[in-house]
Design a protein around this motif. Structure first.
Motif, PDB file in Angstrom:
ATOM      1  N   PHE A  25      75.978  74.296   7.575  1.00  0.00           N
ATOM      2  CA  PHE A  25      75.713  74.187   9.016  1.00  0.00           C
ATOM      3  C   PHE A  25      75.033  72.853   9.241  1.00  0.00           C
ATOM      4  O   PHE A  25      74.576  72.200   8.307  1.00  0.00           O
ATOM      5  CB  PHE A  25      74.815  75.336   9.496  1.00  0.00           C
ATOM      6  N   ASN A  26      74.983  72.443  10.479  1.00  0.00           N
ATOM      7  CA  ASN A  26      74.239  71.219  10.803  1.00  0.00           C
ATOM      8  C   ASN A  26      73.773  71.257  12.245  1.00  0.00           C
ATOM      9  O   ASN A  26      74.267  72.039  13.052  1.00  0.00           O
ATOM     10  CB  ASN A  26      75.092  69.970  10.555  1.00  0.00           C
ATOM     11  N   PHE A  27      72.820  70.401  12.537  1.00  0.00           N
ATOM     12  CA  PHE A  27      72.334  70.216  13.896  1.00  0.00           C
ATOM     13  C   PHE A  27      73.321  69.340  14.671  1.00  0.00           C
ATOM     14  O   PHE A  27      73.839  68.361  14.129  1.00  0.00           O
ATOM     15  CB  PHE A  27      70.974  69.515  13.895  1.00  0.00           C
ATOM     16  N   LYS A  28      73.561  69.692  15.905  1.00  0.00           N
ATOM     17  CA  LYS A  28      74.240  68.773  16.819  1.00  0.00           C
ATOM     18  C   LYS A  28      73.321  68.584  18.016  1.00  0.00           C
ATOM     19  O   LYS A  28      72.762  69.559  18.528  1.00  0.00           O
ATOM     20  CB  LYS A  28      75.585  69.347  17.283  1.00  0.00           C
ATOM     21  N   ARG A  74      64.876  77.759   6.869  1.00  0.00           N
ATOM     22  CA  ARG A  74      64.916  79.079   7.504  1.00  0.00           C
ATOM     23  C   ARG A  74      66.305  79.398   8.047  1.00  0.00           C
ATOM     24  O   ARG A  74      66.745  80.555   8.018  1.00  0.00           O
ATOM     25  CB  ARG A  74      63.888  79.140   8.626  1.00  0.00           C
ATOM     26  N   ILE A  96      73.147  74.549  16.687  1.00  0.00           N
ATOM     27  CA  ILE A  96      73.410  74.749  15.262  1.00  0.00           C
ATOM     28  C   ILE A  96      74.914  74.981  15.110  1.00  0.00           C
ATOM     29  O   ILE A  96      75.442  76.013  15.528  1.00  0.00           O
ATOM     30  CB  ILE A  96      72.597  75.932  14.707  1.00  0.00           C
ATOM     31  N   ALA A 148      68.699  82.527   7.435  1.00  0.00           N
ATOM     32  CA  ALA A 148      69.187  83.369   8.532  1.00  0.00           C
ATOM     33  C   ALA A 148      70.706  83.380   8.598  1.00  0.00           C
ATOM     34  O   ALA A 148      71.313  84.406   8.927  1.00  0.00           O
ATOM     35  CB  ALA A 148      68.601  82.888   9.869  1.00  0.00           C
ATOM     36  N   ILE A 195      69.312  82.322  17.862  1.00  0.00           N
ATOM     37  CA  ILE A 195      69.301  82.547  16.420  1.00  0.00           C
ATOM     38  C   ILE A 195      67.964  83.159  16.003  1.00  0.00           C
ATOM     39  O   ILE A 195      66.899  82.561  16.209  1.00  0.00           O
ATOM     40  CB  ILE A 195      69.548  81.231  15.659  1.00  0.00           C
ATOM     41  N   ASP A 196      68.039  84.357  15.436  1.00  0.00           N
ATOM     42  CA  ASP A 196      66.846  85.039  14.928  1.00  0.00           C
ATOM     43  C   ASP A 196      66.511  84.472  13.557  1.00  0.00           C
ATOM     44  O   ASP A 196      67.227  84.706  12.585  1.00  0.00           O
ATOM     45  CB  ASP A 196      67.110  86.545  14.844  1.00  0.00           C
ATOM     46  N   LEU A 197      65.401  83.728  13.492  1.00  0.00           N
ATOM     47  CA  LEU A 197      65.029  83.059  12.236  1.00  0.00           C
ATOM     48  C   LEU A 197      64.284  83.985  11.289  1.00  0.00           C
ATOM     49  O   LEU A 197      64.195  83.709  10.091  1.00  0.00           O
ATOM     50  CB  LEU A 197      64.154  81.843  12.527  1.00  0.00           C
ATOM     51  N   PHE A 202      66.020  79.549  19.391  1.00  0.00           N
ATOM     52  CA  PHE A 202      65.607  80.286  18.201  1.00  0.00           C
ATOM     53  C   PHE A 202      64.612  81.364  18.610  1.00  0.00           C
ATOM     54  O   PHE A 202      63.982  81.282  19.673  1.00  0.00           O
ATOM     55  CB  PHE A 202      64.969  79.323  17.197  1.00  0.00           C
TER      56      PHE A 202
END
Lengths: 216, 216
Positions: free
Chosen positions: B210-213, B200, A214, B204, A180-182, A152
Protein backbone atom coordinates in the motif's frame (compact mmCIF):
# COMPACT_ATOMS: atom_id res chain seq x y z
CA UNK A 1 -28.94 14.14 19.35
CA UNK A 2 -27.31 16.17 22.08
CA UNK A 3 -23.71 16.86 21.13
CA UNK A 4 -21.16 18.66 23.30
CA UNK A 5 -18.17 20.22 21.57
CA UNK A 6 -15.21 21.32 23.67
CA UNK A 7 -13.26 24.12 21.99
CA UNK A 8 -14.32 27.30 20.24
CA UNK A 9 -11.65 27.51 17.55
CA UNK A 10 -12.09 26.97 13.84
CA UNK A 11 -12.47 23.20 14.20
CA UNK A 12 -15.10 23.44 16.92
CA UNK A 13 -17.02 26.12 15.04
CA UNK A 14 -16.91 24.24 11.74
CA UNK A 15 -18.09 20.97 13.28
CA UNK A 16 -20.71 22.79 15.34
CA UNK A 17 -22.18 24.56 12.32
CA UNK A 18 -22.41 21.34 10.33
CA UNK A 19 -24.04 19.48 13.21
CA UNK A 20 -26.56 22.28 13.73
CA UNK A 21 -27.41 22.08 10.03
CA UNK A 22 -28.04 18.37 10.54
CA UNK A 23 -30.59 19.20 13.23
CA UNK A 24 -28.56 18.25 16.28
CA UNK A 25 -28.72 20.01 19.64
CA UNK A 26 -25.19 21.39 19.85
CA UNK A 27 -23.54 23.06 22.81
CA UNK A 28 -20.04 24.42 22.41
CA UNK A 29 -18.00 24.56 25.60
CA UNK A 30 -15.48 27.35 25.99
CA UNK A 31 -13.85 29.53 28.60
CA UNK A 32 -14.76 32.60 26.56
CA UNK A 33 -18.41 32.42 25.49
CA UNK A 34 -18.24 35.99 24.20
CA UNK A 35 -15.94 34.81 21.41
CA UNK A 36 -18.82 32.79 19.98
CA UNK A 37 -21.42 35.54 19.52
CA UNK A 38 -20.72 35.85 15.80
CA UNK A 39 -20.82 32.08 15.41
CA UNK A 40 -24.14 31.88 17.27
CA UNK A 41 -25.58 34.51 14.96
CA UNK A 42 -24.29 32.60 11.95
CA UNK A 43 -26.31 29.56 13.01
CA UNK A 44 -29.38 31.69 13.80
CA UNK A 45 -28.90 30.98 17.49
CA UNK A 46 -29.86 27.35 16.89
CA UNK A 47 -27.15 26.21 19.29
CA UNK A 48 -25.95 26.84 22.82
CA UNK A 49 -22.69 28.05 24.27
CA UNK A 50 -21.56 27.24 27.79
CA UNK A 51 -18.71 26.21 30.01
CA UNK A 52 -16.68 23.09 29.29
CA UNK A 53 -18.60 21.37 32.08
CA UNK A 54 -21.99 22.42 30.72
CA UNK A 55 -21.13 21.27 27.20
CA UNK A 56 -19.82 17.93 28.43
CA UNK A 57 -22.92 17.42 30.56
CA UNK A 58 -25.15 18.35 27.62
CA UNK A 59 -23.60 15.89 25.20
CA UNK A 60 -24.70 12.31 24.76
CA UNK A 61 -21.42 12.31 22.88
CA UNK A 62 -18.59 14.78 23.47
CA UNK A 63 -16.11 16.00 20.85
CA UNK A 64 -12.69 17.28 21.92
CA UNK A 65 -11.83 20.07 19.50
CA UNK A 66 -9.59 22.05 21.84
CA UNK A 67 -5.96 22.87 21.10
CA UNK A 68 -4.07 19.69 21.89
CA UNK A 69 -1.71 21.26 24.37
CA UNK A 70 -4.72 22.53 26.35
CA UNK A 71 -6.92 19.44 26.03
CA UNK A 72 -6.16 17.79 29.36
CA UNK A 73 -6.84 21.03 31.20
CA UNK A 74 -10.08 21.54 29.30
CA UNK A 75 -11.21 18.00 30.07
CA UNK A 76 -10.43 18.53 33.74
CA UNK A 77 -12.71 21.55 33.69
CA UNK A 78 -15.31 19.49 31.82
CA UNK A 79 -15.22 17.02 34.68
CA UNK A 80 -14.95 13.24 34.76
CA UNK A 81 -18.53 12.96 36.01
CA UNK A 82 -19.76 14.60 32.83
CA UNK A 83 -17.66 12.29 30.64
CA UNK A 84 -18.08 8.93 32.36
CA UNK A 85 -19.72 6.27 30.22
CA UNK A 86 -19.74 8.49 27.15
CA UNK A 87 -17.89 8.32 23.86
CA UNK A 88 -15.34 11.12 23.55
CA UNK A 89 -14.34 11.81 19.94
CA UNK A 90 -10.82 13.22 20.13
CA UNK A 91 -9.91 15.41 17.16
CA UNK A 92 -7.09 17.34 18.84
CA UNK A 93 -3.40 17.30 17.98
CA UNK A 94 -0.69 18.23 20.51
CA UNK A 95 0.88 20.87 18.28
CA UNK A 96 3.49 22.98 20.06
CA UNK A 97 3.94 26.41 18.49
CA UNK A 98 6.17 27.72 21.27
CA UNK A 99 9.29 27.43 19.12
CA UNK A 100 7.66 29.05 16.10
CA UNK A 101 6.74 27.51 12.77
CA UNK A 102 6.56 24.77 11.83
CA UNK A 103 5.12 23.38 15.06
CA UNK A 104 6.53 20.33 16.78
CA UNK A 105 4.55 17.79 18.80
CA UNK A 106 4.33 18.20 22.57
CA UNK A 107 3.57 14.48 22.95
CA UNK A 108 5.17 12.10 20.48
CA UNK A 109 6.67 8.74 19.58
CA UNK A 110 6.21 6.73 22.80
CA UNK A 111 2.88 8.29 23.79
CA UNK A 112 0.04 10.30 22.29
CA UNK A 113 -2.60 12.75 23.36
CA UNK A 114 -5.26 10.14 22.65
CA UNK A 115 -3.61 7.71 25.05
CA UNK A 116 -3.11 10.37 27.71
CA UNK A 117 -6.79 11.23 27.58
CA UNK A 118 -7.84 7.57 27.72
CA UNK A 119 -5.57 6.98 30.74
CA UNK A 120 -6.93 10.05 32.52
CA UNK A 121 -10.57 9.07 31.85
CA UNK A 122 -10.73 5.28 32.05
CA UNK A 123 -14.55 5.29 32.22
CA UNK A 124 -14.83 7.29 28.99
CA UNK A 125 -14.52 5.59 25.61
CA UNK A 126 -11.98 7.66 23.68
CA UNK A 127 -12.10 7.39 19.89
CA UNK A 128 -9.44 9.30 17.98
CA UNK A 129 -10.37 10.31 14.45
CA UNK A 130 -10.58 13.25 12.01
CA UNK A 131 -7.32 14.73 13.35
CA UNK A 132 -5.48 14.35 10.05
CA UNK A 133 -7.24 16.82 7.77
CA UNK A 134 -8.58 20.32 7.45
CA UNK A 135 -11.82 21.16 9.28
CA UNK A 136 -13.76 21.95 6.08
CA UNK A 137 -12.88 18.52 4.71
CA UNK A 138 -13.74 16.82 8.00
CA UNK A 139 -17.36 17.85 7.57
CA UNK A 140 -17.49 17.88 3.74
CA UNK A 141 -15.38 14.95 2.50
CA UNK A 142 -17.25 14.97 -0.83
CA UNK A 143 -15.71 18.35 -1.63
CA UNK A 144 -12.42 16.57 -2.45
CA UNK A 145 -12.24 13.84 -5.13
CA UNK A 146 -15.85 12.84 -4.44
CA UNK A 147 -14.80 11.64 -1.01
CA UNK A 148 -12.18 9.20 -2.31
CA UNK A 149 -9.61 9.74 0.43
CA UNK A 150 -8.94 8.30 3.87
CA UNK A 151 -9.36 8.96 7.55
CA UNK A 152 -8.28 6.79 10.45
CA UNK A 153 -9.84 5.65 13.69
CA UNK A 154 -8.14 4.53 16.92
CA UNK A 155 -9.64 3.33 20.17
CA UNK A 156 -9.72 0.57 22.73
CA UNK A 157 -13.50 -0.01 22.49
CA UNK A 158 -14.59 -1.66 19.25
CA UNK A 159 -18.30 -0.92 19.76
CA UNK A 160 -17.50 2.76 20.32
CA UNK A 161 -15.46 2.84 17.10
CA UNK A 162 -18.32 1.23 15.17
CA UNK A 163 -20.71 3.83 16.56
CA UNK A 164 -18.40 6.67 15.57
CA UNK A 165 -18.09 5.25 12.04
CA UNK A 166 -21.90 5.37 11.79
CA UNK A 167 -21.96 8.95 13.05
CA UNK A 168 -19.20 10.03 10.64
CA UNK A 169 -21.40 8.74 7.84
CA UNK A 170 -24.65 10.27 9.11
CA UNK A 171 -23.19 13.62 10.13
CA UNK A 172 -20.63 14.30 7.42
CA UNK A 173 -21.04 11.70 4.66
CA UNK A 174 -17.89 9.68 5.31
CA UNK A 175 -18.22 6.27 3.68
CA UNK A 176 -17.09 3.36 5.83
CA UNK A 177 -14.72 2.14 3.13
CA UNK A 178 -12.68 5.33 3.58
CA UNK A 179 -12.32 4.96 7.35
CA UNK A 180 -9.40 2.75 8.36
CA UNK A 181 -9.49 1.18 11.83
CA UNK A 182 -5.86 1.18 12.94
CA UNK A 183 -6.46 -0.62 16.23
CA UNK A 184 -6.27 0.41 19.87
CA UNK A 185 -5.78 3.94 21.16
CA UNK A 186 -1.97 3.65 20.99
CA UNK A 187 -2.32 3.86 17.21
CA UNK A 188 -3.19 7.53 17.75
CA UNK A 189 0.59 8.00 17.88
CA UNK A 190 0.62 7.30 14.18
CA UNK A 191 -2.12 9.72 13.23
CA UNK A 192 -0.86 12.51 15.48
CA UNK A 193 2.59 12.05 13.92
CA UNK A 194 1.05 12.76 10.51
CA UNK A 195 0.79 16.41 11.48
CA UNK A 196 4.41 17.38 10.76
CA UNK A 197 4.12 16.26 7.13
CA UNK A 198 0.60 17.69 6.93
CA UNK A 199 1.96 21.13 7.86
CA UNK A 200 4.77 20.80 5.30
CA UNK A 201 2.35 19.66 2.59
CA UNK A 202 0.19 22.69 3.31
CA UNK A 203 3.25 24.81 2.62
CA UNK A 204 4.34 22.88 -0.47
CA UNK A 205 0.87 22.67 -2.02
CA UNK A 206 -0.26 26.15 -0.97
CA UNK A 207 -3.65 24.95 0.21
CA UNK A 208 -5.08 22.97 3.14
CA UNK A 209 -7.61 21.36 0.77
CA UNK A 210 -5.80 18.03 0.46
CA UNK A 211 -5.87 14.73 2.26
CA UNK A 212 -4.09 11.42 2.54
CA UNK A 213 -5.50 8.43 0.69
CA UNK A 214 -4.23 4.96 1.48
CA UNK A 215 -3.91 3.28 -1.91
CA UNK A 216 -3.96 -0.53 -1.75
CA UNK B 1 26.14 4.72 -14.24
CA UNK B 2 28.19 3.73 -11.21
CA UNK B 3 25.87 3.42 -8.22
CA UNK B 4 26.98 2.64 -4.67
CA UNK B 5 24.43 1.21 -2.28
CA UNK B 6 25.17 1.15 1.43
CA UNK B 7 23.32 -1.62 3.22
CA UNK B 8 22.74 -5.27 2.39
CA UNK B 9 19.23 -5.71 3.79
CA UNK B 10 16.03 -6.20 1.82
CA UNK B 11 15.90 -2.57 0.68
CA UNK B 12 19.50 -2.55 -0.57
CA UNK B 13 19.08 -5.88 -2.31
CA UNK B 14 15.80 -4.89 -3.96
CA UNK B 15 17.16 -1.57 -5.23
CA UNK B 16 20.40 -3.20 -6.31
CA UNK B 17 18.64 -5.89 -8.34
CA UNK B 18 16.45 -3.35 -10.12
CA UNK B 19 19.41 -1.11 -10.92
CA UNK B 20 21.42 -4.06 -12.26
CA UNK B 21 18.46 -4.92 -14.48
CA UNK B 22 18.60 -1.36 -15.78
CA UNK B 23 22.21 -1.90 -16.79
CA UNK B 24 23.88 0.10 -14.04
CA UNK B 25 27.23 -0.76 -12.44
CA UNK B 26 26.10 -1.47 -8.89
CA UNK B 27 28.29 -2.05 -5.87
CA UNK B 28 26.65 -2.90 -2.56
CA UNK B 29 28.62 -1.91 0.52
CA UNK B 30 28.33 -4.05 3.61
CA UNK B 31 30.30 -5.24 6.60
CA UNK B 32 29.36 -8.83 5.77
CA UNK B 33 29.97 -9.51 2.06
CA UNK B 34 29.32 -13.22 2.62
CA UNK B 35 25.66 -12.41 3.27
CA UNK B 36 25.32 -11.30 -0.34
CA UNK B 37 26.46 -14.46 -2.14
CA UNK B 38 22.90 -15.56 -2.87
CA UNK B 39 22.01 -12.09 -4.05
CA UNK B 40 25.05 -11.95 -6.33
CA UNK B 41 24.05 -15.27 -7.84
CA UNK B 42 20.51 -14.01 -8.33
CA UNK B 43 21.82 -11.15 -10.47
CA UNK B 44 24.20 -13.48 -12.36
CA UNK B 45 27.16 -11.80 -10.69
CA UNK B 46 26.45 -8.64 -12.69
CA UNK B 47 27.24 -6.51 -9.63
CA UNK B 48 29.94 -6.05 -7.05
CA UNK B 49 30.02 -6.32 -3.29
CA UNK B 50 32.52 -4.51 -1.13
CA UNK B 51 33.11 -2.50 2.00
CA UNK B 52 31.10 0.63 2.74
CA UNK B 53 34.13 2.66 1.68
CA UNK B 54 34.55 0.75 -1.60
CA UNK B 55 30.87 1.12 -2.49
CA UNK B 56 30.88 4.84 -1.68
CA UNK B 57 34.02 5.36 -3.72
CA UNK B 58 32.51 3.37 -6.60
CA UNK B 59 29.31 5.37 -6.78
CA UNK B 60 28.81 8.51 -8.84
CA UNK B 61 25.73 8.57 -6.65
CA UNK B 62 25.42 6.81 -3.29
CA UNK B 63 22.23 5.38 -1.79
CA UNK B 64 21.90 4.98 1.98
CA UNK B 65 19.82 1.85 2.51
CA UNK B 66 21.26 0.90 5.90
CA UNK B 67 19.16 0.50 9.03
CA UNK B 68 18.54 4.05 10.21
CA UNK B 69 19.98 3.55 13.67
CA UNK B 70 23.23 2.34 12.09
CA UNK B 71 23.41 4.86 9.24
CA UNK B 72 25.78 7.39 10.79
CA UNK B 73 28.23 4.65 11.70
CA UNK B 74 28.03 3.16 8.21
CA UNK B 75 28.62 6.56 6.63
CA UNK B 76 31.62 7.09 8.87
CA UNK B 77 33.06 3.83 7.57
CA UNK B 78 32.18 4.90 4.03
CA UNK B 79 34.28 8.01 4.60
CA UNK B 80 33.64 11.67 3.91
CA UNK B 81 36.27 11.69 1.15
CA UNK B 82 34.21 9.12 -0.76
CA UNK B 83 31.01 11.12 -0.32
CA UNK B 84 32.17 14.69 -0.88
CA UNK B 85 30.55 16.42 -3.82
CA UNK B 86 28.17 13.54 -4.46
CA UNK B 87 24.45 13.18 -4.14
CA UNK B 88 23.51 10.84 -1.28
CA UNK B 89 19.99 9.45 -1.62
CA UNK B 90 18.87 8.71 1.93
CA UNK B 91 16.18 6.03 2.14
CA UNK B 92 16.77 5.04 5.77
CA UNK B 93 14.41 5.45 8.71
CA UNK B 94 15.63 5.64 12.32
CA UNK B 95 13.39 2.83 13.53
CA UNK B 96 14.19 1.66 17.04
CA UNK B 97 13.14 -1.93 17.71
CA UNK B 98 14.87 -2.13 21.09
CA UNK B 99 11.57 -1.89 22.95
CA UNK B 100 9.84 -4.45 20.76
CA UNK B 101 7.04 -3.97 18.27
CA UNK B 102 5.83 -1.61 17.05
CA UNK B 103 9.11 0.29 16.67
CA UNK B 104 9.52 3.86 17.82
CA UNK B 105 11.77 6.47 16.20
CA UNK B 106 15.28 6.98 17.57
CA UNK B 107 15.36 10.51 16.12
CA UNK B 108 12.11 12.43 15.99
CA UNK B 109 10.12 15.64 16.13
CA UNK B 110 12.86 18.29 16.46
CA UNK B 111 15.42 16.51 14.28
CA UNK B 112 15.61 13.77 11.68
CA UNK B 113 18.11 11.27 10.36
CA UNK B 114 18.21 13.16 7.07
CA UNK B 115 19.24 16.34 8.85
CA UNK B 116 21.81 14.55 10.99
CA UNK B 117 23.43 13.10 7.88
CA UNK B 118 23.40 16.46 6.09
CA UNK B 119 25.00 18.15 9.12
CA UNK B 120 27.68 15.45 9.37
CA UNK B 121 28.51 15.63 5.63
CA UNK B 122 28.14 19.30 4.62
CA UNK B 123 29.94 18.71 1.30
CA UNK B 124 27.51 15.93 0.30
CA UNK B 125 24.11 16.76 -1.15
CA UNK B 126 21.63 14.71 0.88
CA UNK B 127 18.27 14.00 -0.76
CA UNK B 128 15.73 12.13 1.34
CA UNK B 129 13.14 10.14 -0.60
CA UNK B 130 11.53 6.69 -0.99
CA UNK B 131 11.58 6.15 2.79
CA UNK B 132 7.79 5.97 3.06
CA UNK B 133 6.91 2.76 1.24
CA UNK B 134 7.77 -0.89 0.80
CA UNK B 135 10.93 -1.75 -1.16
CA UNK B 136 9.05 -3.61 -3.91
CA UNK B 137 6.90 -0.54 -4.52
CA UNK B 138 9.92 1.78 -4.45
CA UNK B 139 11.26 0.11 -7.58
CA UNK B 140 7.92 -0.90 -9.15
CA UNK B 141 5.46 1.92 -8.51
CA UNK B 142 3.31 0.78 -11.44
CA UNK B 143 2.46 -2.41 -9.52
CA UNK B 144 0.04 -0.39 -7.38
CA UNK B 145 -2.86 1.56 -8.94
CA UNK B 146 -0.84 2.12 -12.12
CA UNK B 147 1.55 4.30 -10.16
CA UNK B 148 -1.12 6.72 -8.95
CA UNK B 149 0.29 7.30 -5.47
CA UNK B 150 2.82 9.65 -3.91
CA UNK B 151 6.37 9.86 -2.68
CA UNK B 152 8.14 12.83 -1.17
CA UNK B 153 11.50 14.48 -1.57
CA UNK B 154 13.46 16.63 0.90
CA UNK B 155 16.80 18.34 0.51
CA UNK B 156 18.67 21.62 0.74
CA UNK B 157 20.00 21.51 -2.85
CA UNK B 158 17.34 22.10 -5.49
CA UNK B 159 19.49 20.91 -8.38
CA UNK B 160 20.23 17.66 -6.54
CA UNK B 161 16.52 17.12 -5.96
CA UNK B 162 15.77 17.72 -9.64
CA UNK B 163 18.46 15.20 -10.57
CA UNK B 164 17.02 12.61 -8.21
CA UNK B 165 13.53 13.14 -9.65
CA UNK B 166 14.97 12.36 -13.10
CA UNK B 167 16.69 9.23 -11.75
CA UNK B 168 13.54 8.04 -9.98
CA UNK B 169 11.78 8.22 -13.33
CA UNK B 170 14.56 6.55 -15.34
CA UNK B 171 15.38 3.86 -12.79
CA UNK B 172 11.97 2.94 -11.41
CA UNK B 173 9.29 4.65 -13.49
CA UNK B 174 8.19 7.25 -10.96
CA UNK B 175 6.32 10.05 -12.72
CA UNK B 176 7.29 13.54 -11.62
CA UNK B 177 3.66 14.42 -10.87
CA UNK B 178 3.69 11.82 -8.08
CA UNK B 179 6.84 13.16 -6.39
CA UNK B 180 6.12 16.00 -3.97
CA UNK B 181 8.99 18.34 -3.10
CA UNK B 182 8.41 19.20 0.55
CA UNK B 183 11.30 21.65 0.85
CA UNK B 184 14.62 21.60 2.68
CA UNK B 185 16.11 18.63 4.49
CA UNK B 186 14.28 19.48 7.73
CA UNK B 187 11.10 18.28 6.01
CA UNK B 188 12.54 14.78 6.37
CA UNK B 189 11.10 14.96 9.89
CA UNK B 190 7.67 14.71 8.33
CA UNK B 191 8.41 11.71 6.11
CA UNK B 192 10.32 9.81 8.80
CA UNK B 193 7.37 10.42 11.15
CA UNK B 194 5.13 8.65 8.65
CA UNK B 195 6.69 5.35 9.69
CA UNK B 196 4.64 4.83 12.87
CA UNK B 197 1.36 4.96 10.93
CA UNK B 198 2.92 2.96 8.09
CA UNK B 199 3.71 0.14 10.52
CA UNK B 200 0.18 0.26 11.95
CA UNK B 201 -1.36 0.28 8.47
CA UNK B 202 0.69 -2.79 7.58
CA UNK B 203 -0.89 -4.49 10.56
CA UNK B 204 -4.41 -3.24 9.86
CA UNK B 205 -4.34 -3.99 6.12
CA UNK B 206 -2.38 -7.23 6.40
CA UNK B 207 -0.05 -6.32 3.54
CA UNK B 208 2.85 -3.93 2.92
CA UNK B 209 1.58 -3.39 -0.65
CA UNK B 210 0.00 0.00 0.00
CA UNK B 211 1.10 3.60 -0.20
CA UNK B 212 0.04 7.11 0.66
CA UNK B 213 -1.45 9.28 -2.05
CA UNK B 214 -1.86 12.99 -1.50
CA UNK B 215 -5.29 13.80 -2.94
CA UNK B 216 -5.73 17.47 -3.86
Amino acid sequence: MNIGILGSGMVGQTLGRKLVEQGHAVMIGTREPSKLQDWLSSVNNQAQVGSYAAAAQHGAVVINATAGTASLQALELAGADNLNGKILIDIANPLDFSNGMPPTLAIVNTDSLGEQIQRAYPHTRVVKTLNTLNAELMVNPQQLANGDHSIFISGDDSAAKQQVIVWLSEWFGWQAEHIIDLGDISTARGTEMLLPIWVRLWGALGTPAFNFKIVR
